[in-house]
Structure formats: structure tokens, C-alpha cells
Design a protein around this motif. Structure first.
Motif, mmCIF file in Angstrom:
data_model
loop_
_atom_site.group_PDB
_atom_site.id
_atom_site.type_symbol
_atom_site.label_atom_id
_atom_site.label_comp_id
_atom_site.label_asym_id
_atom_site.label_seq_id
_atom_site.Cartn_x
_atom_site.Cartn_y
_atom_site.Cartn_z
ATOM 1 N N VAL A 45 -4.526 -20.601 -52.978
ATOM 2 C CA VAL A 45 -5.688 -21.357 -52.507
ATOM 3 C C VAL A 45 -6.457 -20.578 -51.442
ATOM 4 O O VAL A 45 -7.644 -20.289 -51.592
ATOM 5 C CB VAL A 45 -5.261 -22.739 -51.965
ATOM 6 N N GLU A 46 -5.763 -20.213 -50.371
ATOM 7 C CA GLU A 46 -6.467 -19.549 -49.271
ATOM 8 C C GLU A 46 -6.780 -18.093 -49.570
ATOM 9 O O GLU A 46 -7.768 -17.561 -49.070
ATOM 10 C CB GLU A 46 -5.639 -19.662 -47.987
ATOM 11 N N LEU A 47 -5.943 -17.446 -50.368
ATOM 12 C CA LEU A 47 -6.233 -16.053 -50.713
ATOM 13 C C LEU A 47 -7.058 -15.964 -51.994
ATOM 14 O O LEU A 47 -8.226 -15.591 -51.978
ATOM 15 C CB LEU A 47 -4.936 -15.259 -50.862
ATOM 16 N N SER A 48 -6.459 -16.297 -53.129
ATOM 17 C CA SER A 48 -7.142 -16.101 -54.413
ATOM 18 C C SER A 48 -8.456 -16.863 -54.504
ATOM 19 O O SER A 48 -9.470 -16.319 -54.950
ATOM 20 C CB SER A 48 -6.225 -16.522 -55.558
ATOM 21 N N ASP A 81 -11.796 -14.130 -53.237
ATOM 22 C CA ASP A 81 -13.041 -14.437 -53.938
ATOM 23 C C ASP A 81 -14.235 -13.936 -53.134
ATOM 24 O O ASP A 81 -15.201 -13.404 -53.691
ATOM 25 C CB ASP A 81 -13.124 -15.949 -54.137
ATOM 26 N N ILE A 82 -14.167 -14.088 -51.815
ATOM 27 C CA ILE A 82 -15.258 -13.628 -50.948
ATOM 28 C C ILE A 82 -15.275 -12.103 -50.865
ATOM 29 O O ILE A 82 -16.325 -11.467 -50.991
ATOM 30 C CB ILE A 82 -15.099 -14.226 -49.535
ATOM 31 N N ARG A 83 -14.109 -11.498 -50.667
ATOM 32 C CA ARG A 83 -14.055 -10.077 -50.375
ATOM 33 C C ARG A 83 -14.038 -9.183 -51.619
ATOM 34 O O ARG A 83 -14.059 -7.959 -51.491
ATOM 35 C CB ARG A 83 -12.834 -9.762 -49.512
ATOM 36 N N ARG A 133 0.296 -17.826 -61.774
ATOM 37 C CA ARG A 133 -0.760 -17.871 -60.757
ATOM 38 C C ARG A 133 -0.395 -16.969 -59.582
ATOM 39 O O ARG A 133 -1.248 -16.234 -59.064
ATOM 40 C CB ARG A 133 -0.957 -19.312 -60.285
ATOM 41 N N LEU A 134 0.851 -17.014 -59.179
ATOM 42 C CA LEU A 134 1.295 -16.165 -58.073
ATOM 43 C C LEU A 134 1.248 -14.696 -58.480
ATOM 44 O O LEU A 134 0.814 -13.836 -57.707
ATOM 45 C CB LEU A 134 2.709 -16.558 -57.674
ATOM 46 N N PHE A 160 -3.757 -8.620 -58.040
ATOM 47 C CA PHE A 160 -5.029 -8.289 -57.402
ATOM 48 C C PHE A 160 -4.787 -7.391 -56.192
ATOM 49 O O PHE A 160 -5.495 -6.397 -55.984
ATOM 50 C CB PHE A 160 -5.758 -9.570 -56.975
ATOM 51 N N MET A 161 -3.798 -7.729 -55.366
ATOM 52 C CA MET A 161 -3.513 -6.912 -54.181
ATOM 53 C C MET A 161 -3.138 -5.499 -54.581
ATOM 54 O O MET A 161 -3.602 -4.520 -53.987
ATOM 55 C CB MET A 161 -2.384 -7.544 -53.365
#
Length: 981
Positions: free
Chosen positions: A779-782, A787-789, A713-714, A720-721
């Protein structure tokens, strides 16, 4: 899509990276190890510190001193845990701006290696005693060297950084010199003495053991209730009665010299009035017993309560002045060995919680009895030498000569010799027994041979821990004990704090330190004793600085073997005294003195040591409160006057998934090498980071699968980055005050996390560091920010919003990779090199980036906490529609969101809340929630009414909007039309 509509896929800014989702760590990690060795990572970090000296960027030294593992076998999971924690401490402090040094070391002397060489000799039909001692020691040295090389490679494979090219070894000549010098400081400052007292002795290994070399296991022992007849006064009220003792060591009965009672125990006189067919009791026998234990004793003697009666109280005053007869007194063939009357007196260690209320004393085999009679000045009357080095009775001991307490080798796991049975049989034969049995109890065993140990009186060398030291280093006390206790209270921080209490209580109650061992492979006790002198004589020990200097110089060039060479005594004493008037001591030092001295030859003497000879951190397992932490503290307090460390960090033991201790017999061992072959070292390191190492940890196949899942997951977040940052340049960078609020919120979270990470690493709390970063990343990023950006990253043209997103991703990249580098050393290097593939680039050569204070924005964070709470209600409402197949994706929705709180409503209207909720449209209203609105109980005042989005689906961004199809490019929305140009 309509046939005439173009395919816009190639116009999207989709992530591009060669970073694989499958890590392939077992195969790739060795490549990074080779690269680090090639570019000299550890040395380059040291050069970095040198270059910064005298500048504003000067790095403060930070030193974790390595507790030396023993060089005699492959690594087990405890080694992996231990070294990984140390590595995380070293790496994290380096990246926080310290000059963080790590010199690995090995403990090389001692019995386990000596045993291995003896085994090799026996296999060749050789006797160790027939081999010159220097030759034997050389064999031990070669054996240790071989295992140092093997373990070094195994530690390096775990990703452990350090000065592997120049580790410290306790068998190096300089180390042996310093160990001898440290011992000679005890010689010169008056703390060294020779005494004869009970010490823990291993008959199997034929040497004394320290407390740290002992572990406790259940053992079944013989127990006996033995009768001592009252002899004096012959006309006293107790004449002819028996005082009954109980012991779990029948083999000590031939060495009995006394019996003791408790001053505050209620005693009674009991008479036997009847007996069953099988009993050693006789009608008319009278026994003095503690009232609380009398019924139990009689039951053991097979007497029920109808077979005895209590005659009267026996006050303690009646016991005073009584003398007893040993049960073997006057026995034919005893040669008078036990004919002397036995002393009988009060002692404060007697209780009436088990036994009989009386304790038999063999001061040669028990510390409490020894201390009692030492205090009385009666040791010369009560000390015996009945037990030999191998645990056998002396050959001329009547009835028992040559009998062994323990076997030389266990038989089906049983070490029991023939001594106990012989003693019990003889006591039964002469009528000395009242009862016998067996008991299962916790009993000391040698942690090396796993054999039981005994207490045995032998001449040994001790360091007196309560003797005043006149060395002028009195800042923390004038004795070893007082200095140690003061150091614990004033100079050392413990992680966890419970370690302080454990070590303090051990130091507070410990006896003098037994320094000597009767072995060959070690640093000898470099001292000489005057022939014919007593240990209490002032000139018993030769104390001469010139002699000590000659010894030290010889050890520096020849090693400790110099002590064993022909003519050594004359060479070292020289003209300081008549060599023939002195005896040379050939005992070797307790190996804990070796490792306890490492602060001197590592921290003090090495160029990569410390300026004051004090380490910032000692970090080991909890067993080292009685091991290395303990011996290092005692040794340093005797020589430098204080503890050699500022922090003591402790980890627990490693258990299997069910909480059981690992053992080969259970088949539940986890071997680091196997984990690395299957998963890679980073998974093992991640397991360490995810555990609360201050307690016992569990590991097993299922746990490792869970760790691997967290890793995947990490890794996905990092991938993605990397994919999004491929074309990012400085020209794209956006100042924080020009960013949308969402990006500034991410920067705020980075500012918060920066403190959590630094505080966590400073406190050696890797679990909190990893959990905080992992939760943020997944959680806060992925699941939120990314997800938003994704829409802006993929579909925007060169917009300020997209550049702001890339700027934030760059900030995230530099912090996540460095924050996690001390834990996932291989993976973060892979991530770093994927973006910065230069020839000598490495994430391990950089520090944690500074985080600007202005990123912290508590007001913005509070606002976005409210926005995220409302978003949770929207996403939950849409998930129901998705699960019911009403919609396939959230972009098909344009919900109506009712918000009661005016301030929250205003906050939502100030941002593009539809974008935040990943919907194509969204209406915000302060109107009351209709009955059909979706609600979450935990988020009051928010209701969501589902509506489908109006319009057509944009064939590029997939949003459903009314304007799709009304622009120059077919089938797209206004935003995508502008991006297409």
C-alpha cells in the motif's frame, strides 16, 4: 507519436532484473536447501557467535527447546504449523542479534512403536512374549531410527533451520542414562512410591495411561438404576426400603463396596402405588430418592405421577448408620461374593443435578471413591481386583468370569464387550434393576488406539507431588506442586496469557504422577524392592548412590538394554546388598517422563545447550498444557526445583476451511507434502505467518489461493526494487538531510516499522509483523511511493532526486528482505542472491540492520499524513474522470485543488504536489470550493475541480506540458531534454 519524433524508450532507466514474476517455488526451493547445506549456514552462524565472544558485539544466547515429535509416521499439517512457528522464533531472534540455537529432537520410546513391531510379529506368526526382550527392543529402535530419518528430511523441506546433523533422541544411550538418573533422583529424594489406586487404564493396550495420553470423544454407554435394599437397622424407619443409585458403568457393579449420599441434599421416601405392564417396579416398593430427581427416576422406571406418592422427608440424620444389601447378595451361585453389607455414608462429591442423589462406590474404579476411603483408612476393606489387564473379569468371579468390558478390536467402530450386558442381565434376573437406558456423553479414549479407557486399580509407581522434598532447592517451594505453581506465577511468561490459567488449574488439581507403564520399549524404572517388604516399609526401596552410579554408567555405554541382560540385578546391586533379597522392577517409565527430562540431557548436557539448563522458550500446541509443558514442569520441579523454561508459547489446532476437525474419513485433510508440491514451502510458511496461531487456524484450497495471491503482490514489490537497484552504488548514496521530504517520510516509516517488527518478533507475534510489513510494501510503497517515484527513476537523469530515491530503495531492500527472511526463508534468499550473488552470500547470515534514530521524524509524518489525505481526494476525483473515459491516465489532468486549512495548504505548496498526485499540472488555492468541486465526506475542507492539462504530451515521460517541443530534442519536456544531454 509523429513519424519524425525519435523513439526515446531506450533512453529511459527502466527496471532491469532477471528476478522472475513466477516464483516456481516447488522446483527451486530444493536448490536453496542444497546450497544452505553446502555452505553450512547453521554452523556458520554458530561460528559467528564464537568470533564475537568477548567483544562489544558478543551475542546473547537464545534457546528454543524443541518438544519432540513422535517418530512413527509422515508429517501432518499440525507438524508443519508447529515447526514453522518454532523456526520463525529461532530465525527472528538470530537476526535480532542473539545467538539463537535450535536442536531438533524426537520422542522414540513408547507404545505406538511397540504396537507396530507387535503387528509385524503377528504377521509372521510370532508372539512378542516368545522373543527375548532385548531383541524386541532392538526392533523398536530400528523402527524409530527409520522414521527419524524420514521426518528429518520432511522438516528440512519446510525450510526449518537447526542442528539436523546432531539432533537429540530420547533413545540415545546418553539420553537413556539421564532419564534413568532423573528417575533415580525421585527415588532418592523420597517422592517415588508404589501405590495401588485407580488409574486410567487401556484394556486394549494393557497399560496405564497418563492424562496427556487421553482424549475425549462422545460414547454411547449403558445406564442403569439399581436398587440397594436397606438392611440395617432391621427395625429402623427405612427397613425394607430401597436406596436407588444410577451409573453409566454397569460393569463396576460387581466391584461395588458402598453407596454415598450428600449431606445438603433433600431426600424423600416414595412409594409405588401402581405399575404399567412393563416395569421393574412393584406396587408397595419404597424408594429413597433426592427430591430434585425423583420425578425423572420414576419416569425412567415407566411410572407416571399417578403411580407413586411421596410419603415423607428423609432427613440426612436418618441415613446415617444405615447399611445396605448389594443386589447380588445371597444369590445362588454367588459364592458369598457380595453377601457383606455395604457401607453407607456422606460424601462431598454427591449432587442432585443428575442420577438419583446417591452414588454407588467401587473405589477400585473411581478416584473420588478411592480418595474418600483412603481418607477414612478403609482401603483394605473396599479395594477389589476383579478386572484383569485386558479388561476382562477375573476367571473365578461368579457369573461374570472372563467377560470383557471392551472388545480386543472394534466391530464397526464399536468397542463394547460383553461385560455390561452380562451384569445388566443378572441384575434384572435377581430383581435388582429399577430402570435401564443409554446415554451419549464425553468419555476418555486412548489417543493412540482410539479405544475407550477405564479406571482400574493396579499397583503402579507414582511421584508424590505434595510430599516434602529435602533436596535444598527450596527457593520456589518444598513440594513438586508448590514449586510448579510458584514457577508459573513468578518465572514463566505465557503467550497467549490464557495458557497460564490452563496450566495452573491443571497443576493445582492434579493427582500424583503415575510413572509406570507395563510395556517393554522404554526406559525402565531403575529400582529394586525388598522381597516380602510392604511399600510403606522404610527399606522397601533400595536407595544406594553406588548402585545408581553403576546403572548410569552401564546405560551410557550399552543403553537401557543393559537393564534386561542376564545378571543385571547382581551386576548393579553388587556388594550394596544381597541381590537375592531384592526384586528388579521391569515396568518402563511413562514416555512423558522421557520428554519431560529433555531439559537435562539437551539443555544441561549438550555443548549447544544453555548455561543454566533453562530454555528461553518451549513452544507447542495447546494440548501440551497437559502434555509436554506439564510433564516437563513436574519433572524439573522434582529435580532442579523450578520450571525448565522462561516462556511458554502455545498454538491452537488446525481445522479445515469450514472450521471442522480434519480427518481422513471426511476427506478434508491437508497434507504438507501436497501443499509444497503445488505451491512451495514458502506459501505454507506464509499461511502460518498470516494466521493467529494462538487460536485454532483454518486451512484449505481457497485459503491457500488467498495466501498465494498475497505472496504474488509482495513478490511484485520486491521485483520492482531489484529492477531499480541494479546499477546502484555507494557513489549514488545521499544523506537523509539532503533528501526530498517524500524520501525522508519513507525513512520515518522504516523507523516506525523497525520497532513494530522487533517488538512483534520478540513477542512471537508473526501475524502483526507480516501484516505490518505487507501493508507497508503493497500500500505505502507499491501503491504510493513507488507509483510516484517511477517517473523520477525512469525519466530523471543523474539528479539528486533520483539518487535519493535509489538510496531509499537500498534501505528498503535491506530491511524488507531481512525482516521477512524468518518467514519467507526461500524467497528472501532468492531476492538477496539476485542482488548479491556471491558464492557464500546469504540473507540468513545477516542481522536486521540498525535503523538510525534520526530517521524518526514525527513532525514530518504528521505533515505528510495531511498531504496524503488531500491526495486521496485528488486521486478519487481523477478516478471518476477515468471511469467515464474523460481521461485515460492521471497525467492528462491538471486539477484545481481547494484547501480550506491554511496550514495544510502551506504544506502542499512546500512540495511538488502535482508529482505526488501523478498529474502533469496542479493548482492549489485557498479559495472556497465551488459547487461543482469533488469532495470526500471523510476529508473535510478539500474540493477538487477537474481540469485537463494544457500543452503537448512529452514523448519520453508522457507528461502533458506547455513547453514540450521547444527544446533541442524533439517532442520532449525540459526535464527530459536535460536528461538526454
Amino acid at each position: 507519436m509523429c513519424a519524425e519524433t525519435p523513439d526515446y524508450k531506450d533512453t529511459l532507466n527502466l527496471p532491469k532484473t532477471d528476478f522472475p514474476m513466477r516464483a516456481g517455488l516447488p522446483k527451486r526451493e530444493p536448490e536453496w536447501l542444497e546450497r544452505w547445506a553446502r555452505i553450512g549456514i547453521y554452523d556458520r552462524l554458530r561460528d559467528k557467535a564464537v568470533e564475537a565472544e568477548g567483544t562489544a558485539a558478543a551475542r546473547k544466547p537464545f534457546t528454543l527447546h524443541d518438544g519432540p515429535p513422535y517418530a512413527n509416521g509422515h508429517l501432518h499439517i499440525g507438524h508443519a504449523l508447529n515447526k514453522t512457528i518454532k523456526d520463525m522464533i529461532v530465525r527472528s531472534h538470530q537476526m535480532m542479534g542473539f545467538e539463537s540455537r535450535y536442536v531438533p529432537g524426537w520422542d522414540c520410546h513408547g507404545l505406538p512403536i511397540e504396537w507396530k513391531i507387535e503387528e509385524q510379529y503377528r504377521a509372521k506368526g510370532l508372539d512378542k512374549d516368545d522373543v527375548p526382550v532385548v531383541d524386541f527392543r532392538q526392533e523398536c529402535r530400528k523402527f524409530a531410527e527409520g522414521w527419524v530419518d524420514i521426518q528429518r528430511e520432511e522438516f528440512k523441506r519446510l525450510g526449518i533451520t537447526g542442528n539436523w546433523a546432531d539432533p537429540y533422541l530420547t533413545m540415545d544411550f546418553h539420553a537413556e542414562r539421564v532419564i534413568a538418573e532423573e528417575f533415580m533422583k525421585f527415588l532418592m529424594n523420597g517422592t517415588l512410591y508404589q501405590g495401588s489406586k485407580p488409574v486410567m487404564w487401556s484394556p486394549v493396550e494393557e497399560t496405564a495411561l497418563a492424562e496427556a495420553e487421553v482424549e475425549y470423544h462422545d460414547k454411547e454407554s449403558f445406564t442403569v438404576w439399581v436398587k440397594f435394599k436397606v438392611a440395617e437397622p432391621g427395625d429402623g424407619p427405612l427397613a425394607g426400603a430401597y436406596v436407588v443409585i444410577w451409573t453409566t458403568t454397569p460393569w463396576t457393579m460387581p466391584s461395588n463396596k458402598a453407596v454415598v449420599f450428600g449431606e445438603n441434599i433433600a431426600y424423600g421416601l416414595y412409594e409405588v402405588t401402581g405399575t404399567p405392564e412393563e416395569s421393574w417396579a412393584n406396587v408397595g416398593d419404597k424408594y429413597v430418592l433426592a427430591d430434585n430427581l425423583a420425578a425423572d427416576v420414576m419416569t425412567r422406571a415407566r411410572l407416571d405421577d399417578s403411580m407413586y406418592t411421596r410419603l415423607r422427608d428423609v432427613p440426612v440424620s436418618e441415613l446415617e448408620g444405615v447399611k445396605l444389601t448389594h443386589p447380588l447378595a445371597g444369590v445362588e451361585g454367588g459364592n458369598g461374593e457380595w453377601d457383606d453389607l455395604r457401607d453407607f455414608r456422606a460424601a462431598d462429591f454427591v449432587t442432585d443435578t443428575e442420577g438419583t442423589g446417591f452414588v454407588h462406590c467401587a473405589p477400585s474404579h473411581g478416584m473420588e471413591e478411592y480418595e474418600l476411603y483412603r481418607g477414612l483408612g478403609m482401603l483394605d476393606q473396599v479395594i477389589t481386583y476383579n478386572v484383569m489387564d485386558d479388561g476382562s473379569f477375573r476367571a473365578d468371579l461368579p457369573f461374570f468370569g472372563g467377560k470383557r468390558i471392551l472388545r480386543a478390536k472394534p466391530k464397526k467402530g464399536d468397542w463394547e464387550g460383553d461385560a455390561n450386558a452380562a451384569v445388566i442381565a443378572k441384575l434384572a434376573e435377581v430383581g435388582g434393576l429399577l430402570a435401564r437406558g443409554k446415554i451419549k456423553h464425553s468419555y476418555p479414549h486412548s489417543w493412540r488406539s482410539k479405544a475407550p479407557v477405564i479406571y482400574r486399580n493396579t499397583p503402579q509407581w507414582f511421584a508424590a507431588i505434595d510430599r516434602t522434598i529435602g533436596d535444598g532447592q527450596d527457593s520456589y517451594g518444598t513440594t513438586i506442586r508448590s514449586r510448579a505453581l510458584t514457577s508459573i506465577d513468578e518465572l514463566v511468561k505465557f503467550t497467549p496469557q490464557t495458557g497460564r490459567n490452563r496450566l495452573y488449574s491443571m497443576i493445582e488439581s492434579r493427582p500424583d504422577w503415575v510413572l509406570s507403564r507395563q510395556r517393554a520399549w522404554g526406559v525402565p524404572l531403575t529400582c529394586f524392592v525388598k522381597k516380602g517388604a510392604l511399600p510403606t516399609d522404610p527399606d522397601f526401596l533400595l536407595r544406594d548412590a553406588a548402585v545408581n552410579a553403576r546403572i548410569a554408567e552401564a546405560f551410557e555405554t550399552e543403553g537401557a538394554d543393559a537393564w534386561y541382560k542376564d545378571g543385571a540385578k547382581a551386576r548393579f546391586i553388587a556388594d550394596a546388598a544381597d541381590p537375592e533379597a531384592y526384586e528388579q522392577i521391569f515396568d518402563v517409565l511413562d514416555v512423558w517422563f522421557d520428554s519431560g527430562s529433555t531439559h537435562a540431557f539437551v539443555l544441561r548436557d549438550r555443548a549447544d545447550g544453555t548455561e543454566d539448563g533453562i530454555a528461553d522458550v518451549y513452544m507447542e500446541g495447546t494440548d501440551q498444557h497437559r502434555g509436554w509443558f506439564h510433564s516437563s514442569l513436574l519433572q524439573a520441579c522434582g529435580t532442579i526445583g523450578r520450571a525448565p523454561y522462561r516462556n511458554v508459547v502455545t498454538h491452537g489446532f488446525t481445522l479445515d476451511e469450514k472450521g471442522n476437525k480434519m480427518s481422513k474419513s471426511l476427506g478434508n485433510t491437508i497434507v504438507p507434502e501436497e501443499v509444497i508440491k503445488q505451491y512451495g514451502a514458502d506459501i505454507l510458511r506464509l499461511w502460518v505467518a498470516q494466521t493467529d496461531y494462538s487460536a485454532d487456524q483454518r486451512i484449505g484450497p481457497e485459503i491457500l489461493k488467498g495466501v498465494a495471491d498475497s505472496y504474488r503482490r509482495l513478490r511484485n514489490t520486491l521485483r520492482f526494487m531489484l529492477g531499480s537497484l541494479g546499477e546502484f552504488s555507494e557513489a549514488d548514496r545521499v544523506a537523509p538531510d539532503q533528501m526530498p521530504e517524500l524520501e525522508r517520510w519513507v525513512l520515518h516509516r522504516l523507523a516506525e516499522l523497525d520497532k513494530v517488527v522487533r517488538d512483534g518478533y520478540a513477542a512471537f507475534d508473526f501475524q502483526s509483523v507480516f501484516q505490518s510489513v505487507f501493508t507497508f510494501a503493497t500500500v505505502e510503497l507499491s501503491a504510493f511511493y513507488f507509483d510516484i517515484r517511477k517517473d523520477a527513476l525512469y525519466c530523471d537523469g543523474d539528479t539528486p532526486r533520483r539518487r535519493a530515491t535509489l538510496t531509499v530503495l537500498d534501505a528498503l531492500f535491506h530491511r524488507l528482505t531481512t525482516w521477512l527472511a524468518p518467514i519467507l526463508v526461500f524467497t528472501m534468499e532468492e531476492v538477496w542472491l539476485e542482488r548479491f550473488p556471491g558464492g557464500e552470500s546469504s540473507v540468513h547470515l545477516v542481522d536486521f540492520p540498525d535503523t538510525p534514530e534520526e530517521w524518526f521524524d514525527a513532525e514530518l509524518a504528521a505533515k505528510w499524513a495531511g498531504i496524503r489525505r488531500v491526495r486521496r481526494v485528488v486521486t478519487a476525483a481523477l478516478e471518476i474522470q477515468r471511469s467515464e473515459k474523460v481521461i485515460g491516465a492521471s497525467l492528462e489532468a491538471a486539477p484545481m485543488v481547494h484547501v480550506e486549512d491554511a496550514a495544510v495548504l502551506a504544506a502542499l505548496k512546500s512540495v511538488d504536489f502535482a508529482d505526488i498526485c501523478i498529474t502533469s499540472g496542479l493548482t492549489l488555492t485557498g479559495d472556497p470550493e465551488p459547487q461543482e468541486a469533488f469532495r470526500l465526506p471523510e476529508v473535510e475542507g478539500v474540493g477538487v475541480v477537474f481540469e485537463k492539462a494544457d500543452g503537448e504530451k512529452c514523448q519520453r515521460c508522457w507528461k502533458i506540458l506547455p513547453d514540450v517541443g521547444h527544446h533541442a530534442h524533439a517532442g520532449v519536456c525540459a526535464r527530459c531534454d536535460a536528461a538526454l544531454g
